[in-house]
Design an enzyme around this catalytic site. Structure first.
Site: not given
Length: 357
Positions: A253, A352, A175
């Site tokens: 998320s 995130e 990520r």
């Protein structure tokens, strides 16, 4: 309103005080001081030049599924990326698919599956646009875009030049990418090239996907079968944008799964009193933990609300903005989750989505 431009001003149409909440999946936040929708590279370049000439910060907006806009808005030029187009080229070991940054991501995934090109099937149903995928190194169910990206074409805002970056220059990690951490704001993604495998076997690494495939009695699943399973799984978690879904106003998320040392993973298991803590060994010796598991074991439950915000009823990783929610409410709830997990397990959850200032 549209800002009047003087002679020599490169901006074609810079609008002012444009509400940003409708452009985001959270549906919160204030206006952009200035706003441009870039449907071609010339407009994008002109917008970057305009921001530089006027000494104005630049913010880039894609599908709005991974950003939190502050309630006061942003005193910047917000450029919404709307470049479209897909091109393909056969290579010696596959097919290169180049998509403009404004292409809807799931439409591109569906196109590749329809052609029998493997490599993106487990990334079905993820909201947003192509341009965001290398920024986040978007991944799910065993695949990451960093596995298939061979080139990223981007506008370097520091030089005004368009450059093509290799995967190594993109700095992909879990990520993560150089776009996100090492040089945030420097590059505006224009197009991304993915190298896919014609006739390749679908990815069945994750148990959830394999279980769904098995439940459907499929012994030789196709790429399309895997896409169907992934979409079904994501729907059960409210991780697709669906009208009428009470959990739809979210960023998906809100936290990444933390990667910790084996010692910390062992400490989490000890504190939880559970030797079967979900964990996955990582290259380099780290251990990935489940952020959703940590949140629920810290005492939060799905559907729990704190005023106008709360956890999704379908997944503990998604923070949902209900009617009347503000950005400050979303971020306060996120901090509460972080602080409680840190106190309970000694693990810090990282956000995130990007939080604009």
């Amino acid at each position: 309103m549209t800002r009047a431009t003087s002679a020599g001003d490169p901006s074609p149409a810079v609008r002012e005080r444009i509400a940003l909440a409708p452009y985001t999946t959270l549906g919160v936040g204030g206006p952009a001081r200035w706003f441009v929708e870039a449907t071609d590279e010339a407009t994008l370049r002109a917008a970057v030049d305009w921001a530089r000439a006027h000494g104005v910060p630049l913010r880039v907006l894609g599908g709005g599924s991974n950003v939190v806009v502050p309630d006061a808005g942003v005193d910047a030029l917000v450029v919404r990326i709307a470049l479209r187009g897909v091109a393909t080229r056969e290579t010696g070991d596959g097919v290169d698919v180049t998509a403009a940054a404004g292409e809807p991501w799931d439409d591109l995934v569906a196109l590749t599956i329809a052609h029998g090109w493997a490599g993106l099937e487990c990334l079905s149903g993820i909201p947003g646009l192509v341009g965001a995928t290398p920024m986040q190194n978007v991944g799910a169910y065993g695949q990451e875009v960093g596995d298939t990206v061979v080139a990223v074409r981007a506008l370097d805002t520091t030089t005004g030049e368009t450059v093509t970056l290799s995967p190594a220059e993109c700095g992909f990690a879990y990520r993560e990418s150089a776009f996100k951490s090492r040089q945030p704001g420097r590059y505006v993604v224009v197009a991304v090239t993915y190298r896919l495998r014609p006739g390749g076997a679908p990815m069945l690494q994750y148990a959830d996907v394999a279980r769904d495939i098995g439940a459907r009695g499929l012994t030789a699943p196709t790429l399309g079968d895997v896409r169907t399973s992934v979409l079904a799984i994501r729907r059960t978690k409210s991780m697709v944008l669906a009208p009428g879904d009470p959990n739809r106003r979210s960023c998906g998320s809100f936290f990444t799964n933390p990667i910790v040392t084996p010692d910390i993973a062992a400490r989490v298991a000890e504190r939880a009193g559970d030797p079967n803590v979900p964990r996955w060994p990582q290259p380099g010796g780290g251990v990935k933990l489940s952020a959703a598991w940590l949140i629920e074991r810290a005492g939060f439950r799905r559907g729990q609300r704190d005023g106008p915000v709360g956890l999704s009823t379908a997944h503990a990783l998604a923070i949902v903005a209900h009617d009347g929610a503000r950005a400050i409410d979303v971020l306060a709830f996120a901090r509460r989750l972080q602080e409680t997990v840190a106190e309970r397990f000694g693990v810090t959850l990282a956000l995130e989505p990007a939080v604009w200032a």
